[in-house]
Motif scaffolding. Structure first.
Motif, PDB file in Angstrom:
ATOM      1  N   ILE A  12       0.845  -1.205   0.000  1.00  0.00           N
ATOM      2  CA  ILE A  12       0.000   0.000   0.000  1.00  0.00           C
ATOM      3  C   ILE A  12       0.875   1.247   0.000  1.00  0.00           C
ATOM      4  CG2 ILE A  12      -1.652   1.339   1.356  1.00  0.00           C
ATOM      5  CD1 ILE A  12      -2.837  -1.409   2.243  1.00  0.00           C
ATOM      6  N   HIS A  13       1.912   1.262   0.823  1.00  0.00           N
ATOM      7  CA  HIS A  13       2.803   2.425   0.872  1.00  0.00           C
ATOM      8  C   HIS A  13       3.532   2.621  -0.455  1.00  0.00           C
ATOM      9  CE1 HIS A  13       1.941   3.158   5.033  1.00  0.00           C
ATOM     10  NE2 HIS A  13       2.331   1.941   5.372  1.00  0.00           N
ATOM     11  N   ARG A  14       3.904   1.526  -1.100  1.00  0.00           N
ATOM     12  CA  ARG A  14       4.566   1.625  -2.400  1.00  0.00           C
ATOM     13  C   ARG A  14       3.600   2.179  -3.450  1.00  0.00           C
ATOM     14  NH1 ARG A  14       7.055   3.055  -6.102  1.00  0.00           N
ATOM     15  NH2 ARG A  14       7.952   1.737  -7.696  1.00  0.00           N
ATOM     16  N   LEU A  15       2.346   1.752  -3.406  1.00  0.00           N
ATOM     17  CA  LEU A  15       1.344   2.301  -4.328  1.00  0.00           C
ATOM     18  C   LEU A  15       1.144   3.788  -4.080  1.00  0.00           C
ATOM     19  CD1 LEU A  15      -1.202  -0.643  -4.283  1.00  0.00           C
ATOM     20  CD2 LEU A  15       0.064   0.161  -6.277  1.00  0.00           C
ATOM     21  N   GLU A  16       1.179   4.196  -2.811  1.00  0.00           N
ATOM     22  CA  GLU A  16       1.053   5.620  -2.497  1.00  0.00           C
ATOM     23  C   GLU A  16       2.249   6.405  -3.027  1.00  0.00           C
ATOM     24  OE1 GLU A  16      -1.606   5.810   1.555  1.00  0.00           O
ATOM     25  OE2 GLU A  16       0.511   5.281   1.770  1.00  0.00           O
ATOM     26  N   GLU A  17       3.427   5.789  -3.013  1.00  0.00           N
ATOM     27  CA  GLU A  17       4.617   6.451  -3.550  1.00  0.00           C
ATOM     28  C   GLU A  17       4.497   6.706  -5.048  1.00  0.00           C
ATOM     29  OE1 GLU A  17       7.926   3.995  -2.566  1.00  0.00           O
ATOM     30  OE2 GLU A  17       7.785   4.419  -0.415  1.00  0.00           O
ATOM     31  N   THR A  18       3.699   5.889  -5.730  1.00  0.00           N
ATOM     32  CA  THR A  18       3.501   6.091  -7.169  1.00  0.00           C
ATOM     33  C   THR A  18       2.492   7.198  -7.459  1.00  0.00           C
ATOM     34  OG1 THR A  18       1.744   4.432  -7.394  1.00  0.00           O
ATOM     35  CG2 THR A  18       4.023   3.667  -7.652  1.00  0.00           C
ATOM     36  N   GLY A  19       1.904   7.754  -6.403  1.00  0.00           N
ATOM     37  CA  GLY A  19       0.985   8.870  -6.578  1.00  0.00           C
ATOM     38  C   GLY A  19      -0.484   8.541  -6.381  1.00  0.00           C
ATOM     39  N   THR A  21      -3.903   7.676  -4.316  1.00  0.00           N
ATOM     40  CA  THR A  21      -4.480   7.919  -3.000  1.00  0.00           C
ATOM     41  C   THR A  21      -5.020   6.606  -2.442  1.00  0.00           C
ATOM     42  OG1 THR A  21      -6.704   8.350  -3.844  1.00  0.00           O
ATOM     43  CG2 THR A  21      -5.191  10.240  -3.699  1.00  0.00           C
ATOM     44  N   ARG A  22      -5.328   6.592  -1.160  1.00  0.00           N
ATOM     45  CA  ARG A  22      -5.887   5.377  -0.567  1.00  0.00           C
ATOM     46  C   ARG A  22      -7.261   5.057  -1.146  1.00  0.00           C
ATOM     47  NH1 ARG A  22      -3.695   5.414   5.681  1.00  0.00           N
ATOM     48  NH2 ARG A  22      -1.521   5.150   5.063  1.00  0.00           N
ATOM     49  N   ARG A  23      -8.004   6.062  -1.511  1.00  0.00           N
ATOM     50  CA  ARG A  23      -9.301   5.812  -2.156  1.00  0.00           C
ATOM     51  C   ARG A  23      -9.119   5.141  -3.511  1.00  0.00           C
ATOM     52  NH1 ARG A  23     -13.557  10.698  -0.970  1.00  0.00           N
ATOM     53  NH2 ARG A  23     -13.466  10.489   1.282  1.00  0.00           N
ATOM     54  N   GLU A  24      -8.127   5.580  -4.267  1.00  0.00           N
ATOM     55  CA  GLU A  24      -7.855   4.963  -5.568  1.00  0.00           C
ATOM     56  C   GLU A  24      -7.362   3.526  -5.398  1.00  0.00           C
ATOM     57  OE1 GLU A  24      -6.576   8.914  -8.135  1.00  0.00           O
ATOM     58  OE2 GLU A  24      -5.084   7.934  -6.862  1.00  0.00           O
ATOM     59  N   ILE A  25      -6.540   3.307  -4.374  1.00  0.00           N
ATOM     60  CA  ILE A  25      -6.070   1.952  -4.096  1.00  0.00           C
ATOM     61  C   ILE A  25      -7.243   1.064  -3.709  1.00  0.00           C
ATOM     62  CG2 ILE A  25      -4.631   0.548  -2.558  1.00  0.00           C
ATOM     63  CD1 ILE A  25      -2.768   3.045  -2.377  1.00  0.00           C
ATOM     64  N   ALA A  26      -8.144   1.598  -2.887  1.00  0.00           N
ATOM     65  CA  ALA A  26      -9.323   0.837  -2.465  1.00  0.00           C
ATOM     66  C   ALA A  26     -10.208   0.508  -3.664  1.00  0.00           C
ATOM     67  CB  ALA A  26     -10.105   1.621  -1.422  1.00  0.00           C
ATOM     68  N   ALA A  27     -10.417   1.480  -4.532  1.00  0.00           N
ATOM     69  CA  ALA A  27     -11.256   1.242  -5.712  1.00  0.00           C
ATOM     70  C   ALA A  27     -10.610   0.200  -6.625  1.00  0.00           C
ATOM     71  CB  ALA A  27     -11.486   2.550  -6.468  1.00  0.00           C
ATOM     72  N   GLY A  28      -9.303   0.294  -6.828  1.00  0.00           N
ATOM     73  CA  GLY A  28      -8.614  -0.667  -7.680  1.00  0.00           C
ATOM     74  C   GLY A  28      -8.570  -2.061  -7.079  1.00  0.00           C
ATOM     75  N   PHE A  58      -4.079  -5.874  -7.218  1.00  0.00           N
ATOM     76  CA  PHE A  58      -3.943  -4.507  -7.713  1.00  0.00           C
ATOM     77  C   PHE A  58      -2.472  -4.084  -7.721  1.00  0.00           C
ATOM     78  CE2 PHE A  58      -4.202   0.180  -7.021  1.00  0.00           C
ATOM     79  CZ  PHE A  58      -4.778   0.498  -8.236  1.00  0.00           C
ATOM     80  N   TYR A  59      -1.733  -4.483  -6.711  1.00  0.00           N
ATOM     81  CA  TYR A  59      -0.309  -4.159  -6.645  1.00  0.00           C
ATOM     82  C   TYR A  59       0.444  -4.793  -7.816  1.00  0.00           C
ATOM     83  CZ  TYR A  59       4.429  -3.720  -4.846  1.00  0.00           C
ATOM     84  OH  TYR A  59       5.759  -3.423  -4.700  1.00  0.00           O
ATOM     85  N   ARG A  60       0.153  -6.051  -8.114  1.00  0.00           N
ATOM     86  CA  ARG A  60       0.809  -6.722  -9.237  1.00  0.00           C
ATOM     87  C   ARG A  60       0.504  -6.023 -10.561  1.00  0.00           C
ATOM     88  NH1 ARG A  60      -0.740 -11.492  -6.475  1.00  0.00           N
ATOM     89  NH2 ARG A  60      -2.530 -11.692  -7.835  1.00  0.00           N
ATOM     90  N   PRO A  64       4.314  -4.005 -11.592  1.00  0.00           N
ATOM     91  CA  PRO A  64       4.818  -5.330 -11.978  1.00  0.00           C
ATOM     92  C   PRO A  64       6.332  -5.462 -11.823  1.00  0.00           C
ATOM     93  CG  PRO A  64       4.204  -4.078 -13.907  1.00  0.00           C
ATOM     94  CD  PRO A  64       3.757  -3.291 -12.713  1.00  0.00           C
ATOM     95  N   GLU A  65       7.059  -4.335 -11.866  1.00  0.00           N
ATOM     96  CA  GLU A  65       8.512  -4.411 -11.726  1.00  0.00           C
ATOM     97  C   GLU A  65       8.941  -4.765 -10.303  1.00  0.00           C
ATOM     98  OE1 GLU A  65       7.226  -0.297 -10.704  1.00  0.00           O
ATOM     99  OE2 GLU A  65       6.814  -1.605 -12.386  1.00  0.00           O
ATOM    100  N   ASP A  66       8.051  -4.573  -9.323  1.00  0.00           N
ATOM    101  CA  ASP A  66       8.364  -4.867  -7.927  1.00  0.00           C
ATOM    102  C   ASP A  66       8.005  -6.291  -7.526  1.00  0.00           C
ATOM    103  OD1 ASP A  66       9.214  -2.287  -7.712  1.00  0.00           O
ATOM    104  OD2 ASP A  66       7.519  -1.580  -6.539  1.00  0.00           O
ATOM    105  N   VAL A  67       7.301  -6.992  -8.382  1.00  0.00           N
ATOM    106  CA  VAL A  67       6.842  -8.338  -8.047  1.00  0.00           C
ATOM    107  C   VAL A  67       7.950  -9.332  -8.354  1.00  0.00           C
ATOM    108  CG1 VAL A  67       5.104 -10.097  -8.517  1.00  0.00           C
ATOM    109  CG2 VAL A  67       4.467  -7.690  -8.524  1.00  0.00           C
ATOM    110  N   GLU A  68       8.220 -10.215  -7.400  1.00  0.00           N
ATOM    111  CA  GLU A  68       9.241 -11.234  -7.611  1.00  0.00           C
ATOM    112  C   GLU A  68       8.767 -12.224  -8.665  1.00  0.00           C
ATOM    113  OE1 GLU A  68      10.414 -13.275  -4.091  1.00  0.00           O
ATOM    114  OE2 GLU A  68      10.542 -11.438  -2.935  1.00  0.00           O
ATOM    115  N   PRO A  69       9.676 -12.643  -9.544  1.00  0.00           N
ATOM    116  CA  PRO A  69       9.268 -13.659 -10.519  1.00  0.00           C
ATOM    117  C   PRO A  69       9.001 -14.977  -9.799  1.00  0.00           C
ATOM    118  CG  PRO A  69      11.615 -13.236 -10.675  1.00  0.00           C
ATOM    119  CD  PRO A  69      11.041 -12.248  -9.695  1.00  0.00           C
ATOM    120  N   PRO A  70       8.069 -15.762 -10.297  1.00  0.00           N
ATOM    121  CA  PRO A  70       7.785 -17.032  -9.632  1.00  0.00           C
ATOM    122  C   PRO A  70       9.004 -17.942  -9.703  1.00  0.00           C
ATOM    123  CG  PRO A  70       6.603 -16.885 -11.703  1.00  0.00           C
ATOM    124  CD  PRO A  70       7.266 -15.558 -11.474  1.00  0.00           C
TER     125      PRO A  70
END
Length: 85
Positions: A12-19, A21-28, A58-60, A64-70
């Motif tokens: 969540i904090h990383r998503l906020e760093e991308t600009g 808001t928490r409402r946008e994160i919640a909606a996504g 939503f984070y993935r 996607p660059e922050d997600v570890e490859p399987p």
């Protein structure tokens, strides 16, 4: 579960760093914005799997660059190496 909550809070904090808001994160994530706030502040009491999965999905999508490859499986599901090999 505390490690999982800390991981989701970092997402969540990383998503906020991308600009976002928490409402946008919640909606996504398709969850309530109050749930996002509780997760981000590590005050969530037993979040449902749907909430956690929504944030992770939503984070993935957004980072996607922050997600570890399987990890590549060496053996088929349910199979393990024999001792000594």
């Amino acid at each position: 579960m505390p490690d999982d909550l800390a991981q989701v809070a970092r997402m969540i904090h990383r998503l906020e760093e991308t600009g976002l808001t928490r409402r946008e994160i919640a909606a996504g994530s398709n969850v309530a914005s109050s749930a996002i706030t509780r997760l981000a502040n590590l005050t969530a009491q037993n979040p449902t799997l749907r909430v956690v999965a929504g944030v992770r999905k939503f984070y993935r999508e957004r980072c996607p660059e922050d997600v570890e490859p399987p990890r590549q499986q060496r053996f088929a599901n349910g199979c393990a190496p024999r001792a000594g090999r």
